[in-house]
Design a protein around this motif. Structure first.
Motif, PDB file in Angstrom:
ATOM      1  N   ASP A 158       0.837  -1.199   0.000  1.00 42.53           N
ATOM      2  CA  ASP A 158       0.000   0.000   0.000  1.00 42.53           C
ATOM      3  C   ASP A 158       0.874   1.252   0.000  1.00 42.53           C
ATOM      4  O   ASP A 158       0.990   1.969   0.997  1.00 42.53           O
ATOM      5  CB  ASP A 158      -0.924  -0.005   1.217  1.00 42.53           C
ATOM      6  CG  ASP A 158      -2.029  -1.041   1.100  1.00 42.53           C
ATOM      7  OD1 ASP A 158      -2.298  -1.479  -0.034  1.00 42.53           O
ATOM      8  OD2 ASP A 158      -2.603  -1.415   2.129  1.00 42.53           O
ATOM      9  N   ASP A 209     -10.922   7.731   4.006  1.00 31.40           N
ATOM     10  CA  ASP A 209     -12.026   6.774   4.085  1.00 31.40           C
ATOM     11  C   ASP A 209     -13.043   7.223   5.131  1.00 31.40           C
ATOM     12  O   ASP A 209     -12.902   8.303   5.736  1.00 31.40           O
ATOM     13  CB  ASP A 209     -11.511   5.357   4.351  1.00 31.40           C
ATOM     14  CG  ASP A 209     -10.829   5.204   5.706  1.00 31.40           C
ATOM     15  OD1 ASP A 209     -11.103   6.011   6.615  1.00 31.40           O
ATOM     16  OD2 ASP A 209     -10.026   4.256   5.858  1.00 31.40           O
ATOM     17  N   VAL A 215      -6.736   7.103   2.449  1.00 27.77           N
ATOM     18  CA  VAL A 215      -6.934   5.835   1.734  1.00 27.77           C
ATOM     19  C   VAL A 215      -5.611   5.411   1.105  1.00 27.77           C
ATOM     20  O   VAL A 215      -5.001   6.163   0.341  1.00 27.77           O
ATOM     21  CB  VAL A 215      -8.014   5.974   0.637  1.00 27.77           C
ATOM     22  CG1 VAL A 215      -8.167   4.657  -0.130  1.00 27.77           C
ATOM     23  CG2 VAL A 215      -9.345   6.390   1.248  1.00 27.77           C
ATOM     24  N   ALA A 217      -3.468   2.494  -1.179  1.00 32.45           N
ATOM     25  CA  ALA A 217      -3.732   1.516  -2.242  1.00 32.45           C
ATOM     26  C   ALA A 217      -2.428   0.933  -2.740  1.00 32.45           C
ATOM     27  O   ALA A 217      -1.395   1.602  -2.750  1.00 32.45           O
ATOM     28  CB  ALA A 217      -4.472   2.181  -3.402  1.00 32.45           C
ATOM     29  N   GLU A 221      -4.236  -1.942  -7.513  1.00 33.09           N
ATOM     30  CA  GLU A 221      -5.479  -1.194  -7.351  1.00 33.09           C
ATOM     31  C   GLU A 221      -5.433   0.127  -8.109  1.00 33.09           C
ATOM     32  O   GLU A 221      -6.392   0.502  -8.789  1.00 33.09           O
ATOM     33  CB  GLU A 221      -5.751  -0.926  -5.865  1.00 33.09           C
ATOM     34  CG  GLU A 221      -7.004  -0.098  -5.641  1.00 33.09           C
ATOM     35  CD  GLU A 221      -7.387   0.054  -4.173  1.00 33.09           C
ATOM     36  OE1 GLU A 221      -7.747   1.180  -3.774  1.00 33.09           O
ATOM     37  OE2 GLU A 221      -7.343  -0.953  -3.440  1.00 33.09           O
ATOM     38  N   SER A 291      -9.557  -2.627  -2.576  1.00 35.36           N
ATOM     39  CA  SER A 291     -10.759  -2.114  -1.913  1.00 35.36           C
ATOM     40  C   SER A 291     -11.992  -2.834  -2.425  1.00 35.36           C
ATOM     41  O   SER A 291     -12.113  -3.129  -3.623  1.00 35.36           O
ATOM     42  CB  SER A 291     -10.894  -0.612  -2.163  1.00 35.36           C
ATOM     43  OG  SER A 291      -9.786   0.079  -1.651  1.00 35.36           O
ATOM     44  N   THR A 292     -12.928  -3.112  -1.521  1.00 35.84           N
ATOM     45  CA  THR A 292     -14.146  -3.854  -1.905  1.00 35.84           C
ATOM     46  C   THR A 292     -14.927  -3.099  -2.977  1.00 35.84           C
ATOM     47  O   THR A 292     -15.540  -3.712  -3.853  1.00 35.84           O
ATOM     48  CB  THR A 292     -15.046  -4.090  -0.684  1.00 35.84           C
ATOM     49  OG1 THR A 292     -15.322  -2.828  -0.042  1.00 35.84           O
ATOM     50  CG2 THR A 292     -14.371  -5.010   0.318  1.00 35.84           C
ATOM     51  N   PHE A 344     -14.709   5.576   0.916  1.00 38.90           N
ATOM     52  CA  PHE A 344     -14.254   4.182   0.965  1.00 38.90           C
ATOM     53  C   PHE A 344     -14.495   3.632   2.370  1.00 38.90           C
ATOM     54  O   PHE A 344     -14.307   4.339   3.370  1.00 38.90           O
ATOM     55  CB  PHE A 344     -12.755   4.089   0.638  1.00 38.90           C
ATOM     56  CG  PHE A 344     -12.439   4.054  -0.828  1.00 38.90           C
ATOM     57  CD1 PHE A 344     -12.579   2.876  -1.559  1.00 38.90           C
ATOM     58  CD2 PHE A 344     -11.988   5.188  -1.479  1.00 38.90           C
ATOM     59  CE1 PHE A 344     -12.277   2.844  -2.918  1.00 38.90           C
ATOM     60  CE2 PHE A 344     -11.682   5.166  -2.835  1.00 38.90           C
ATOM     61  CZ  PHE A 344     -11.833   3.990  -3.555  1.00 38.90           C
ATOM     62  N   GLY A 346     -12.789   1.240   3.693  1.00 36.37           N
ATOM     63  CA  GLY A 346     -11.540   0.778   4.283  1.00 36.37           C
ATOM     64  C   GLY A 346     -11.394  -0.728   4.264  1.00 36.37           C
ATOM     65  O   GLY A 346     -10.361  -1.276   4.655  1.00 36.37           O
ATOM     66  N   LYS A 347     -12.440  -1.428   3.785  1.00 38.47           N
ATOM     67  CA  LYS A 347     -12.401  -2.895   3.721  1.00 38.47           C
ATOM     68  C   LYS A 347     -11.748  -3.350   2.418  1.00 38.47           C
ATOM     69  O   LYS A 347     -11.883  -2.694   1.378  1.00 38.47           O
ATOM     70  CB  LYS A 347     -13.812  -3.463   3.827  1.00 38.47           C
ATOM     71  CG  LYS A 347     -14.488  -3.165   5.166  1.00 38.47           C
ATOM     72  CD  LYS A 347     -15.929  -3.650   5.179  1.00 38.47           C
ATOM     73  CE  LYS A 347     -16.608  -3.290   6.509  1.00 38.47           C
ATOM     74  NZ  LYS A 347     -18.037  -3.665   6.510  1.00 38.47           N
ATOM     75  N   LYS A 348     -11.063  -4.477   2.478  1.00 39.89           N
ATOM     76  CA  LYS A 348     -10.346  -5.009   1.321  1.00 39.89           C
ATOM     77  C   LYS A 348     -10.895  -6.379   0.923  1.00 39.89           C
ATOM     78  O   LYS A 348     -11.450  -7.114   1.746  1.00 39.89           O
ATOM     79  CB  LYS A 348      -8.849  -5.134   1.631  1.00 39.89           C
ATOM     80  CG  LYS A 348      -8.166  -3.827   2.037  1.00 39.89           C
ATOM     81  CD  LYS A 348      -7.857  -2.944   0.840  1.00 39.89           C
ATOM     82  CE  LYS A 348      -7.051  -1.720   1.243  1.00 39.89           C
ATOM     83  NZ  LYS A 348      -6.667  -0.897   0.098  1.00 39.89           N
TER      84      LYS A 348
END
Length: 753
Positions: A158, A209, A215, A217, A221, A291-292, A344, A346-348
């Motif tokens: 990230d 987020d 955020v 990445a 991503e 990210s979801t 966002f 924050g979930k992956k």
């Protein structure tokens, strides 16, 4: 210490666990100065050249300039300072937004965006998407050649962030309704970001987020966001829909925004996906976390491509074009709205490399299908197309005239073999784009525009088909059309566009003509479009006879052509294509080369030939001097001509395009400045030439066989029986350590032209 290298800073960054500190270190570059655009009067080209502190006169490191100009100059800069490439990539990716675009201006301290200013008629908003794909790709190709495996090390880390620009792209259905008005400027968010910047510095303009964390990445991503944004505007057999209010490529075509569909961007996307297909082919990374929200976007695009891949076996009809665009557009719209509304989470989610490889392969199939569909009957390729929403379930594509940038982009795409490349170049030479007096190429074919009195003339058939217009003329109502003394009909001269016509018609909803409005309004709007053909209006390229307009050579594009043809020549040579095809390709390369200003007399060029100029209109000499993008392309093509290449981290020489006439015919003094800033001189004998790479002097000597001799600062030497330098010594050159003081290359005379 007071003085340290970029490499020291990178080591500190990678050893540190603080992600924000690491990011700031990795995108830092000790650069100064900026690029002056050819037209500094444009408001978005404002910048100041800060080289000294105003208080004490001490040296400062600072840079700023618009996005396009900064990154195109850095591409050439990277060849002299290869160790900067990693920072360039970080700066590039960290300045892109979560919805896949870039702000218009980059500075050492961050980035800027355009705002709406009521008192400034020039003020406007929108995303400048031009060059985004190809400039990023050139950086990625460069680092992959110089530092094999480095990109792969970014896959799961990230390391990157998102720019928070106060724009909101409208929902997909709104884009369809009015593709020229697609972005909302969020004034409240603009003020909030500026307040955050005053408190937290440049990090205040980064996306956060829902928990207010910046955020983060990984590389995969960030690349997905950039490419998915383009693909969500993909129209099969049309190109990439240009709907972000700013030009996608050449701003002389800026009026195409909204109705325009860019094959130029699509050609570069094909090269982009081809690069990643190769990059991932042997990766050891099995999966990454993304990210979801982006995962959902990715899966929706992939599902659309999977569902419709059977259509790639033939031509795609207008209904299927609309269906695919709808699904892609809604996927992008849903993704954007979710982040605009909630940020966002924050979930992956896990993304497997196998799914990513499948996505890349499938996308390439769609892009290559569209490229084949855009081949013209004369062997040229379309550059820009126009899209028309015919109905709720149909979209049609129409074509504009041939353009030079379309040929440059398709040649650069990597999808043509040697014979197909030669067909394009032969067709280009025979086309209306070739300007014989300058032995070079126009941006677009020259044409005679209609005179003022011939423009606003309505065909009598259009008037006779509308009962409403006939009654208005008979009643002497002049707010829509009028009839002149010669019996010719004209629209109201105050109309600027179809919206003005519609507004004038709506004023009659309470008059005697109201019953005719539903049936005749579409007819009148259609007549207005037929008279003025606004949909095909491109901007300067269709109305001016200067400023990259009609009859103009745009020198940057000619140099882009030269570089693209050079890439094609080298590819054909490396792939062992037919010698006759290679010979003809080289002929085109040298002809284009000779047509560029630096090789001309001042009389023919119309200016000092060694000065870069923007364009040459018909009947005039070169106009608008400035450090144009042409300089970047010419630096790159010169390195290619000299045969300087990097493969798997190794510097090698293959001057397959270099001509014998370049070698000096008598003993000559070669002067240069070394890495340690010393003025040096080497005497080179007859049959040699000299240049520097990373400030290391390199001399070529005609010989019977290839060999190298490397001289070091400590007085030692190393011999090679080929023109390939090992990675250890190559790295010393790239890092500009000063240990290598001279490279002598003996070139087999049979390899020279």
């Amino acid at each position: 210490p007071e003085t340290f290298s970029v490499l020291d800073l990178q080591k500190i960054a990678y050893d540190n666990k603080d992600k924000n500190f690491r990011r700031l270190c990795l995108e830092y570059m000790p650069l100064k100065f900026s690029r002056r655009h050819g037209d500094p009067s444009r408001p978005w080209n404002k910048f100041s050249i800060n080289t000294r502190n105003e208080i004490d006169g001490s040296k400062i490191l600072d840079y700023e300039g618009n996005w396009r100009d900064i990154f195109q100059n850095w591409e050439a800069l990277a060849h002299s300072y290869p160790e900067f490439i990693e920072s360039m990539i970080h700066k590039f990716l960290n300045a892109t937004t979560f919805d896949g675009y870039n702000p218009y201006r980059v500075t050492k301290g961050g980035f800027d965006w355009e705002t709406i200013e009521p008192d400034d008629p020039w003020s406007y908003i929108g995303y400048w998407g031009d060059h985004q794909i190809i400039y990023l790709l050139k950086f990625l190709e460069f680092i992959n050649d110089h530092k094999p495996g480095r990109l792969e090390s970014f896959f799961a880390k990230d390391l990157f962030v998102y720019a928070n620009v106060p724009y909101k792209i409208k929902p997909y259905q709104d884009l369809l309704k009015d593709p020229k008005d697609t972005i909302i400027f969020d004034g409240a968010l603009d003020r909030k970001i500026r307040e955050e910047c005053s408190s937290f510095g440049a990090d205040g303009s980064l996306l956060r987020d829902e928990n207010r964390f910046i955020v983060k990445a990984n590389f995969i991503e960030k690349i997905l966001v950039t490419t998915l944004a383009k693909l969500s505007n993909f129209i099969p057999e049309g190109g990439i829909w240009m709907n972000t209010q700013r030009p996608e490529w050449n701003d002389a075509n800026n009026a195409l925004v909204g109705n325009g569909v860019s094959m130029v961007t699509l050609y570069y996307l094909r090269r982009f996906f081809d690069f990643f297909e190769g990059l991932l082919s042997d990766t050891s990374v099995g999966e990454v976390e993304i990210s979801t929200e982006i995962s959902k976007f990715f899966n929706a695009v992939l599902a659309t491509f999977e569902k419709n891949k059977v259509l790639l076996s033939g031509s795609i009809n207008n209904q299927d074009k609309k269906s695919i665009l709808d699904e892609l557009g809604e996927a992008g719209s849903d993704y954007r709205i979710k982040i605009y509304s909630h940020a966002f989470s924050g979930k992956k989610t896990t993304l497997s490399m196998e799914d990513l490889k499948n996505f890349i392969s499938l996308t390439k199939s769609y892009l290559e299908h569209s490229i084949k569909a855009n081949k013209r009957s004369d062997n040229l390729y379309h550059a820009y197309n126009l899209m028309t929403v015919d109905s709720e379930d149909s979209i049609s594509i129409s074509h504009l005239s041939e353009m030079l940038e379309g040929q440059v982009a398709v040649l650069s795409s990597g999808c043509l073999d040697g014979k197909e490349t030669l067909n394009v170049l032969n067709a280009l030479k025979q086309s209306a784009l070739f300007r014989e007096d300058q032995f070079s190429y126009l941006l677009y074919p020259n044409k005679e525009l209609k005179g003022f009195l011939d423009r606003n003339t309505i065909p009598e058939k259009a008037v006779s088909s509308s009962k409403l217009l006939q009654e208005m003329v008979q009643d002497g109502i002049l707010d829509i059309i009028e009839k002149d003394i010669n019996g010719v009909y004209h629209f109201n001269g105050n109309f600027k566009n179809a919206n003005d016509v519609l507004t004038a018609l709506e004023k009659h909803t309470e008059t005697k003509y109201r019953s005719l409005l539903p049936s005749d309004t579409p007819k009148i709007l259609q007549a207005f479009e037929e008279v003025f053909n606004h949909k095909a209006f491109t901007g300067r390229s269709g109305t001016f006879y200067g400023y990259e307009g009609l009859g103009s050579i745009y020198w940057h594009m000619v140099s882009k052509l030269l570089l693209a043809v050079q890439e094609c020549c080298i590819k054909a040579i490396n792939y062992g294509e037919d010698d006759i095809i290679i010979g003809h390709l080289l002929e085109h390369f040298y002809e284009i080369y000779e047509g560029i200003g630096v090789h001309k007399s001042p009389k023919l060029y119309g200016a000092f030939p060694t000065d870069p100029y923007s364009h040459t209109p018909g009947g005039k000499g070169a106009q608008q001097p400035g450090m144009t993008g042409q300089v970047k392309e010419d630096v790159l093509s010169r390195f290619g001509e000299l045969g300087v290449f990097i493969k798997e981290g190794k510097l090698c020489f293959n001057p397959c395009l270099l001509r014998k006439e370049e070698f000096v015919t008598r003993e000559t003094s070669f002067k240069f400045i070394s890495v340690v800033k010393e003025h040096k001189e080497i005497i080179i004998p007859k049959g040699s030439l000299g240049f520097t790479y990373c400030q290391v002097p390199i001399t070529y000597h005609i010989s019977e066989k290839d060999s190298l001799e490397i001289s070091f600062r400590d007085g030692s030497h190393k011999q090679y029986d080929s023109l390939l330098i090992d990675s250890t010594i190559s790295e010393k050159i790239f890092r500009r350590t000063g240990e290598v003081v001279h490279i002598k290359a003996n070139i087999n005379i049979e390899n020279l032209k």
